[in-house]
Write a protein that holds these residues in place. Structure first.
Motif, PDB file in Angstrom:
ATOM      1  N   GLN A   1      -4.670  16.241  16.217  1.00 58.17           N
ATOM      2  CA  GLN A   1      -3.629  17.108  16.764  1.00 58.17           C
ATOM      3  C   GLN A   1      -4.250  18.294  17.502  1.00 58.17           C
ATOM      4  O   GLN A   1      -3.816  18.671  18.592  1.00 58.17           O
ATOM      5  CB  GLN A   1      -2.709  17.605  15.644  1.00 58.17           C
TER       6      GLN A   1
ATOM      7  N   ALA B   1      -5.509  17.164  20.842  1.00 58.98           N
ATOM      8  CA  ALA B   1      -4.430  16.955  21.818  1.00 58.98           C
ATOM      9  C   ALA B   1      -3.882  18.289  22.309  1.00 58.98           C
ATOM     10  O   ALA B   1      -3.620  18.461  23.501  1.00 58.98           O
ATOM     11  CB  ALA B   1      -3.319  16.121  21.182  1.00 58.98           C
ATOM     12  N   GLU B   2      -3.716  19.234  21.396  1.00 64.97           N
ATOM     13  CA  GLU B   2      -3.107  20.510  21.774  1.00 64.97           C
ATOM     14  C   GLU B   2      -4.044  21.357  22.620  1.00 64.97           C
ATOM     15  O   GLU B   2      -3.625  21.961  23.611  1.00 64.97           O
ATOM     16  CB  GLU B   2      -2.730  21.294  20.515  1.00 64.97           C
ATOM     17  N   ASN B   3      -5.296  21.428  22.206  1.00 66.26           N
ATOM     18  CA  ASN B   3      -6.190  22.367  22.871  1.00 66.26           C
ATOM     19  C   ASN B   3      -6.885  21.788  24.093  1.00 66.26           C
ATOM     20  O   ASN B   3      -7.223  22.522  25.008  1.00 66.26           O
ATOM     21  CB  ASN B   3      -7.218  22.889  21.869  1.00 66.26           C
TER      22      ASN B   3
ATOM     23  N   GLY C   1      -5.523  19.090  25.779  1.00 65.19           N
ATOM     24  CA  GLY C   1      -4.435  18.721  26.692  1.00 65.19           C
ATOM     25  C   GLY C   1      -4.833  17.633  27.661  1.00 65.19           C
ATOM     26  O   GLY C   1      -5.437  16.624  27.275  1.00 65.19           O
ATOM     27  N   PRO C   2      -4.528  17.837  28.928  1.00 65.47           N
ATOM     28  CA  PRO C   2      -4.813  16.789  29.915  1.00 65.47           C
ATOM     29  C   PRO C   2      -6.299  16.579  30.164  1.00 65.47           C
ATOM     30  O   PRO C   2      -6.681  15.608  30.815  1.00 65.47           O
ATOM     31  CB  PRO C   2      -4.109  17.313  31.177  1.00 65.47           C
TER      32      PRO C   2
ATOM     33  N   HIS D   1      -3.334  11.787  24.486  1.00 69.73           N
ATOM     34  CA  HIS D   1      -2.773  12.184  23.199  1.00 69.73           C
ATOM     35  C   HIS D   1      -2.094  11.021  22.474  1.00 69.73           C
ATOM     36  O   HIS D   1      -1.509  11.215  21.416  1.00 69.73           O
ATOM     37  CB  HIS D   1      -1.770  13.315  23.393  1.00 69.73           C
ATOM     38  N   VAL D   2      -2.183   9.831  23.033  1.00 68.29           N
ATOM     39  CA  VAL D   2      -1.523   8.675  22.426  1.00 68.29           C
ATOM     40  C   VAL D   2      -2.565   7.836  21.677  1.00 68.29           C
ATOM     41  O   VAL D   2      -3.571   7.419  22.256  1.00 68.29           O
ATOM     42  CB  VAL D   2      -0.825   7.818  23.496  1.00 68.29           C
ATOM     43  N   PHE D   3      -2.306   7.602  20.406  1.00 71.99           N
ATOM     44  CA  PHE D   3      -3.281   6.914  19.562  1.00 71.99           C
ATOM     45  C   PHE D   3      -2.716   5.604  19.030  1.00 71.99           C
ATOM     46  O   PHE D   3      -1.528   5.507  18.714  1.00 71.99           O
ATOM     47  CB  PHE D   3      -3.678   7.796  18.374  1.00 71.99           C
ATOM     48  N   HIS D   4      -3.602   4.624  18.929  1.00 72.77           N
ATOM     49  CA  HIS D   4      -3.245   3.413  18.183  1.00 72.77           C
ATOM     50  C   HIS D   4      -2.999   3.799  16.734  1.00 72.77           C
ATOM     51  O   HIS D   4      -3.566   4.786  16.251  1.00 72.77           O
ATOM     52  CB  HIS D   4      -4.399   2.409  18.209  1.00 72.77           C
TER      53      HIS D   4
ATOM     54  N   TRP E   1      -9.249  25.976  26.984  1.00 72.81           N
ATOM     55  CA  TRP E   1      -8.014  26.262  27.723  1.00 72.81           C
ATOM     56  C   TRP E   1      -8.306  26.653  29.174  1.00 72.81           C
ATOM     57  O   TRP E   1      -7.393  26.867  29.962  1.00 72.81           O
ATOM     58  CB  TRP E   1      -7.233  27.396  27.064  1.00 72.81           C
TER      59      TRP E   1
ATOM     60  N   ARG F   1      -2.416  27.446  18.081  1.00 73.49           N
ATOM     61  CA  ARG F   1      -1.166  27.088  18.764  1.00 73.49           C
ATOM     62  C   ARG F   1      -0.397  28.356  19.146  1.00 73.49           C
ATOM     63  O   ARG F   1       0.107  28.485  20.261  1.00 73.49           O
ATOM     64  CB  ARG F   1      -0.315  26.206  17.855  1.00 73.49           C
TER      65      ARG F   1
ATOM     66  N   ARG G   1      -0.005  26.098  30.047  1.00 79.90           N
ATOM     67  CA  ARG G   1      -0.944  24.983  29.890  1.00 79.90           C
ATOM     68  C   ARG G   1      -0.303  23.850  29.100  1.00 79.90           C
ATOM     69  O   ARG G   1       0.286  24.055  28.041  1.00 79.90           O
ATOM     70  CB  ARG G   1      -2.215  25.452  29.181  1.00 79.90           C
ATOM     71  N   GLU G   2      -0.447  22.660  29.641  1.00 83.72           N
ATOM     72  CA  GLU G   2       0.125  21.476  28.995  1.00 83.72           C
ATOM     73  C   GLU G   2      -0.636  21.171  27.706  1.00 83.72           C
ATOM     74  O   GLU G   2      -1.868  21.099  27.705  1.00 83.72           O
ATOM     75  CB  GLU G   2       0.019  20.285  29.947  1.00 83.72           C
ATOM     76  N   ALA G   3       0.092  21.044  26.618  1.00 84.34           N
ATOM     77  CA  ALA G   3      -0.536  20.734  25.337  1.00 84.34           C
ATOM     78  C   ALA G   3       0.015  19.415  24.825  1.00 84.34           C
ATOM     79  O   ALA G   3       1.223  19.243  24.693  1.00 84.34           O
ATOM     80  CB  ALA G   3      -0.259  21.837  24.328  1.00 84.34           C
ATOM     81  N   GLY G   4      -0.857  18.485  24.560  1.00 84.27           N
ATOM     82  CA  GLY G   4      -0.414  17.179  24.087  1.00 84.27           C
ATOM     83  C   GLY G   4       0.027  17.228  22.638  1.00 84.27           C
ATOM     84  O   GLY G   4      -0.399  18.076  21.867  1.00 84.27           O
ATOM     85  N   ARG G   5       0.934  16.341  22.300  1.00 84.87           N
ATOM     86  CA  ARG G   5       1.345  16.147  20.908  1.00 84.87           C
ATOM     87  C   ARG G   5       0.889  14.763  20.504  1.00 84.87           C
ATOM     88  O   ARG G   5       1.198  13.790  21.191  1.00 84.87           O
ATOM     89  CB  ARG G   5       2.875  16.214  20.799  1.00 84.87           C
ATOM     90  N   VAL G   6       0.154  14.665  19.430  1.00 79.33           N
ATOM     91  CA  VAL G   6      -0.349  13.353  19.035  1.00 79.33           C
ATOM     92  C   VAL G   6       0.805  12.391  18.791  1.00 79.33           C
ATOM     93  O   VAL G   6       1.775  12.723  18.104  1.00 79.33           O
ATOM     94  CB  VAL G   6      -1.218  13.445  17.768  1.00 79.33           C
ATOM     95  N   LEU G   7       0.689  11.251  19.392  1.00 82.26           N
ATOM     96  CA  LEU G   7       1.706  10.215  19.247  1.00 82.26           C
ATOM     97  C   LEU G   7       0.992   8.950  18.808  1.00 82.26           C
ATOM     98  O   LEU G   7       0.094   8.472  19.499  1.00 82.26           O
ATOM     99  CB  LEU G   7       2.404  10.008  20.592  1.00 82.26           C
ATOM    100  N   PHE G   8       1.346   8.453  17.649  1.00 84.48           N
ATOM    101  CA  PHE G   8       0.729   7.214  17.178  1.00 84.48           C
ATOM    102  C   PHE G   8       1.580   6.033  17.605  1.00 84.48           C
ATOM    103  O   PHE G   8       2.808   6.092  17.564  1.00 84.48           O
ATOM    104  CB  PHE G   8       0.575   7.223  15.660  1.00 84.48           C
TER     105      PHE G   8
END
Lengths: 326, 118
Positions: free
Chosen positions: A243, A246-248, A250-251, A277-280, B33, B95, B105-112
Motif C-alpha cells: 500500500q 502504491a501511495e507514495n 503512484g504512477p 497498483h494492481v496486484f495478483h 513525491w 498519507r 499527486r496521483e496516489a495508487g490504492r492497492v487493488l488485488f
C-alpha cells in the motif's frame, strides 16, 4: 483449482518484429489451438502496426488458428473466443505504441479473465538496429521494456554487433530480464509461454541471486531496484508495504515482483506480483524454490530509492511488531 | 557505569536512531513525491527530534517527529500553524503529509485481483 489458459502478451515498439514472430509461431505444427488477439489498449490510436497485423489475419486463419482484430474490451473478446472454440493458449499482440500495463491490469482484476486466463509472459521485441535509439528516445519503448518478463532481440542477424549493443541497452534498464534472440520471427514456443508446471516466470526472476539492495539507474530514470530482506516479516506488514508503495510511488511504480518470507508461514513463501497498483492475489508456494529463504523484491519504475524502500519496509515491520506484541 | 547512566545512554542511542529514521523516511518520501529539492527542503526543527519541511520561500509547511508514547512509537505531524496529529503508522503519517504537500499527486490504492489465490 480451475485450469486457466496461459496468455502471453507480446509487445514492442513499431517495426520491432512482433507480427513476424506471431506469424512464424502460428506456422509451427502443434500450436493450432492458439488464439491470437491483435489490438491495443490505452489512449494511443490505431497505428501502422495494427493495420499490418490485420492483414495477417488471413494467414493465421489459413493455419487453423483464429486471429481476432479486437475492437471491444479484452474480457469480451476472450469470452467470445472461448465460446467459439477450445484454445490451449492466447497470444495477445499489442500495437507498437501501446502501454502493456492496462492489459495486464485488466487480466488481473476482471472477474472473468482472472478465472479464465493466467498471464504467462510479457514478451518484448527490441530491434537490434533501432532498439537502443528507440529506448533512449521513446518513453513508450522504455515502459514496454520495463514491464517485460523476456526481451527478444530481433534482426541481430543483420548486424551482430548491433545485437550486443541492443542487449546492453535493455540491460541498462532491466538487468534482471531474460534475454533471447529471434531471427526472422523464429522463436521457441517456451520462450513465449509459461513453463509446463504453470509457475509464473516471475519466480525465476526473483529467485535469481542478486546483490543486496541496489539500483540500476539510467538517464531516463526508469530503473530496476532490488531489495533483499533476511528476516521474515508479518503478513500485514507486507500488505502495508504494498500500500505504501502504491501511495507514495503512484504512477512512477510500474511493476513489483517479490518472493517474501512471512513470519506466520515460514515454510510457505508468498509471491507477489503487480502492475502499478494492481496486484495478483498473493500466491503461496508449498515450499521455497531454493535454499535462499530471504525475501526478495524487484521493483521497476522511476524515482525508486532502494535504501528508502528498505527503510519503509523495516519501519512498517517494526510498527506491526510493536502493535502485535503481547 | 550506574544503571541510570546506562539507561540514559541507551535512550540517547534509541533517540538518535529515531531521529535518523524520521529524517530518512521523510527525505525519501519527499523525493518519491518529486518535491524534494524542487519545492521543499528538509531541516532539523527547533524541537528535539523534529524535522521541518520548508517551502521555497523558507516558510515551514510541516514538521514531523517520531517519539515514544504510551502506545509505543508514534509519528507526530504538524501542518503550518495547525495542531499536531499523531499517527501510529508511517503509512498513515505519510498519507496525511502527502495530502498537504502535494495533494495533486496521483496516489495508487492497492487493488488485488479477484482470481483464486494460487
Amino acid at each position: 483449482m480451475t485450469t486457466r489458459i496461459p496468455l502471453t502478451v507480446i509487445t514492442g515498439f513499431l517495426g520491432s518484429g512482433k507480427t513476424t514472430i506471431v506469424r512464424e509461431f502460428l506456422r509451427r505444427k502443434g500450436y493450432q489451438k492458439t488464439a491470437v488477439i491483435i489490438n491495443e489498449f490505452g489512449a494511443i490510436g490505431i497505428d501502422h502496426d495494427l493495420i499490418e497485423s490485420s492483414r495477417e489475419e488471413l494467414i493465421s486463419l489459413s493455419t487453423g488458428c483464429l486471429c481476432c482484430a479486437m475492437q471491444g474490451d479484452l474480457a469480451q473478446t476472450v469470452r467470445r473466443l472461448m465460446a467459439a472454440a477450445v484454445f490451449d493458449r492466447i497470444l495477445l499482440e499489442t500495437s507498437g505504441m501501446a502501454d502493456p500495463a492496462p492489459i495486464l491490469q485488466t487480466a488481473i482484476v476482471d472477474p472473468y479473465l482472472s478465472e479464465t486466463v493466467e498471464i504467462a509472459n510479457v514478451v518484448v521485441t527490441v530491434d537490434a538496429l533501432n532498439g537502443p535509439a528507440v529506448i533512449h528516445d521513446h518513453d513508450e519503448a522504455r515502459r514496454q521494456v520495463a514491464l517485460g518478463d523476456r526481451v527478444l532481440i530481433t534482426k541481430s542477424d543483420l548486424d551482430t554487433h548491433a545485437g550486443a549493443v541492443a542487449a546492453n541497452a535493455v540491460r541498462a534498464y532491466r538487468p534482471d530480464v531474460a534475454l533471447a534472440k529471434s531471427i526472422n520471427g523464429d522463436v521457441e514456443p517456451e520462450l513465449l509461454f509459461a513453463p509446463a508446471d504453470h509457475r509464473t516466470p516471475w519466480h525465476s526472476v526473483v529467485s535469481e541471486p542478486d546483490d543486496d539492495s541496489h539500483t540500476h539507474a539510467h538517464d531516463a530514470a526508469i530503473a530496476s531496484v532490488s531489495l533483499r530482506v533476511d528476516a521474515p516479516i508479518h503478513a500485514v506488514a507486507l500488505t502495508l508495504f504494498l500500500q505504501a508503495l502504491a501511495e507514495n510511488c503512484g504512477p512512477d511504480l510500474l511493476r513489483v515482483k517479490g518472493i517474501v518470507s512471512i513470519r506466520e508461514s515460514p515454510e510457505s513463501p508468498a509471491v507477489v506480483h503487480g502492475v502499478q497498483h494492481v496486484f495478483h492475489p498473493i500466491e503461496w508456494l508449498d515450499q521455497w524454490p531454493s535454499e535462499d529463504r530471504s525475501s526478495r523484491f524487484v521493483l521497476i519504475g522511476r524515482r525508486l530509492d532502494a535504501t528508502w524502500l528498505k527503510l519503509m519496509l523495516w519501519t512498517i515491520e517494526e510498527e506491526v511488531e510493536q502493535a502485535t506484541r503481547p | 557505569m550506574c544503571f541510570d547512566t546506562e539507561l540514559k545512554q541507551n535512550r540517547n542511542v534509541r533517540s538518535n536512531a529515531i531521529d535518523s529514521t524520521t529524517r530518512d523516511v521523510i527525505r525519501g518520501a519527499l523525493s518519491a513525491w518529486g518535491t524534494l529539492d524542487i519545492s521543499t527542503f528538509l531541516k532539523p526543527g527547533d524541537r528535539v527530534g523534529a524535522f521541518e519541511i520548508h517551502d521555497g520561500s523558507g516558510r515551514v509547511i510541516a514538521s514531523v517527529r517520531r517519539d515514544e508514547s504510551p502506545i509505543g512509537l508514534v509519528w507526530q505531524v504538524g501542518l503550518g500553524e495547525g495542531r499536531e496529529r499523531i499517527f501510529p503508522s508511517v503509512v498513515t503519517a505519510l498519507r496525511y503529509l502527502r495530502g498537504h504537500i502535494c495533494p495533486e499527486r496521483e496516489a495508487g490504492r492497492v487493488l488485488f485481483g479477484q482470481g483464486e489465490s494460487r
